[in-house]
Every structure is written in C-alpha cells, then in structure tokens.
Design a protein around this motif. Structure first.
Motif, PDB file in Angstrom:
ATOM      1  N   UNK A  21       2.975  -4.263 -10.238  1.00  0.00           N
ATOM      2  CA  UNK A  21       4.350  -4.606 -10.612  1.00  0.00           C
ATOM      3  C   UNK A  21       5.041  -3.416 -11.261  1.00  0.00           C
ATOM      4  N   UNK A  22       4.332  -2.703 -12.122  1.00  0.00           N
ATOM      5  CA  UNK A  22       4.922  -1.537 -12.787  1.00  0.00           C
ATOM      6  C   UNK A  22       5.278  -0.451 -11.776  1.00  0.00           C
ATOM      7  N   UNK A  23       4.364  -0.174 -10.841  1.00  0.00           N
ATOM      8  CA  UNK A  23       4.623   0.839  -9.821  1.00  0.00           C
ATOM      9  C   UNK A  23       5.760   0.398  -8.909  1.00  0.00           C
ATOM     10  N   UNK A  24       5.749  -0.882  -8.532  1.00  0.00           N
ATOM     11  CA  UNK A  24       6.799  -1.393  -7.643  1.00  0.00           C
ATOM     12  C   UNK A  24       8.168  -1.305  -8.312  1.00  0.00           C
ATOM     13  N   UNK A  40       3.731   1.962  -2.986  1.00  0.00           N
ATOM     14  CA  UNK A  40       3.479   1.175  -4.205  1.00  0.00           C
ATOM     15  C   UNK A  40       1.981   1.135  -4.494  1.00  0.00           C
ATOM     16  N   UNK A  41       1.183   0.906  -3.459  1.00  0.00           N
ATOM     17  CA  UNK A  41      -0.275   0.883  -3.641  1.00  0.00           C
ATOM     18  C   UNK A  41      -0.775   2.237  -4.151  1.00  0.00           C
ATOM     19  N   UNK A  42      -0.243   3.315  -3.592  1.00  0.00           N
ATOM     20  CA  UNK A  42      -0.677   4.653  -4.014  1.00  0.00           C
ATOM     21  C   UNK A  42      -0.370   4.890  -5.485  1.00  0.00           C
ATOM     22  N   UNK A  43       0.842   4.548  -5.899  1.00  0.00           N
ATOM     23  CA  UNK A  43       1.236   4.791  -7.291  1.00  0.00           C
ATOM     24  C   UNK A  43       0.495   3.886  -8.264  1.00  0.00           C
TER      25      UNK A  43
END
Length: 200
Positions: A21-24, A40-43
């Motif tokens: 959620x934070x990355x997204x 998003x998954x990478x971050x």
C-alpha cells in the motif's frame, strides 16, 4: 472454529500488505492509475504472487490506496481550514491546501472529477461536508447565492487548472485561485445565475 481461523494474520503478511500500500501510494501519486503493478511490487520488495494474494485485481489495490490517500488529502485540507480563525482565511487555506495536495497526486487528479457524479461517502462526501461547514462559516463574507455546490465545483474546476498548468506554469493556478476567491466576496452585489441541479 478451527485453529487456522482463530490464528491472527502473520506479522510478515501484515508487513507485506502495508509495504504494498505504501509503495502503491507513492507510485500512483507519481504516475497515475495506469501504472504497471510490477513497479509497485518492485518498490514494495515483494513478489507478484504476494501482491496478488493481497490484491487479486489491480482495481482492488488502486481503490484501497485512493480511498486512503483521498481521505488523508481531505483531512489535511480540513485541518488547514480549522486552524484559521478568520472565516475567509479558513476558506482560502482550504483551497490552497487542497490544490497543493492535488498537484502532487496524479491518481487523485484523475479520479476526483469522476467522483463528482457518483459521490463516495467515505471520500467526496466527507470533503463536501467540510466545504459545507466553510460555506456556513463564511456566509456573511460570501456574495449572496453562493452554495456548497458552487464551492465544490470550483474546487473541481481549479483542479483541472492545476492538472493543465502545474508542470509548465506552476504558479498559474495560484493566480486563478485568487481571482476565483475574489469573485466570491460579498461586496460583489450582482446576482448569480440560478441553477436547479446540485452536486452529490
């Protein structure tokens, strides 16, 4: 009830969900809702399988983040208004804070105007309540006939101005905000056109 049903969510699962959620939130603010979920998954430093376990559809993740960020955005604008003792300063600070936050979140830009015809009680409805309170508080300072719907649609319109000008002429929307607010002042006595429809 089985042991698996009684068991609380694992700490790592909670941590992964929060990281996603934070990355997204950061990616949606930067790139808008067309972002690739792989970014998003990478971050968030989780695998795609983990991301999809928490959010089977991209739309689920986007809506979760938008609801959180929209609420936070609206609350920041409300707080700015509440901190101002003068009713006109409260109205001005609300628009300034709301549009500044809007300028830094592309996904909110994309979805805000779309939310007007179909209000979200946890999003736009809450923001509308804040505007209604500001309108009531500044009633004696606003020109006759100005309504909550006028102020909400003004925010949407200025939001479009932010979207168009913020990158190429970042100060232009500040100028337009000042012109718009000056046009709402009570010392302008010319009657406003009537409008039967309302927003929200």
């Amino acid at each position: 009830m089985t042991e698996s049903r009684r068991r609380a969510p694992r700490v790592d699962a909670i941590r992964n969900r929060e990281a996603i959620i934070e990355a997204a939130s950061a990616v949606l603010a930067e790139q808008g809702s067309a972002v690739d979920v792989r970014e998003i998954a990478r971050r968030s430093q989780v695998g795609m399988g983990t991301l999809y376990r928490h959010f089977p559809k991209k739309e689920d993740l986007v809506q979760t983040v938008l609801r959180k960020d929209f609420t936070s955005w609206a609350e920041s604008a409300r707080t700015a208004a509440a901190d101002a003792e003068d009713p006109w300063a409260a109205l001005t600070d609300f628009y300034q804070q709301a549009l500044t936050g809007y300028a830094h979140h592309r996904a909110i830009m994309e979805h805000f105007a779309l939310a007007v015809p179909v209000p979200d009680p946890d999003g736009l409805g809450r923001l509308r309540l804040v505007i209604e309170q500001l309108c009531t508080r500044a009633e004696d300072l606003l020109r006759p006939g100005v309504t909550t719907d006028d102020l909400l649609l003004l925010l949407v319109s200025l939001g479009h101005a932010v979207q168009i000008t913020d990158r190429c002429r970042p100060h232009m929307w500040h100028r337009l905000l000042r012109i718009s607010l000056d046009g709402l002042r009570a010392d302008l006595h010319e009657p406003l056109p009537t409008e039967a429809t309302t927003v929200g």
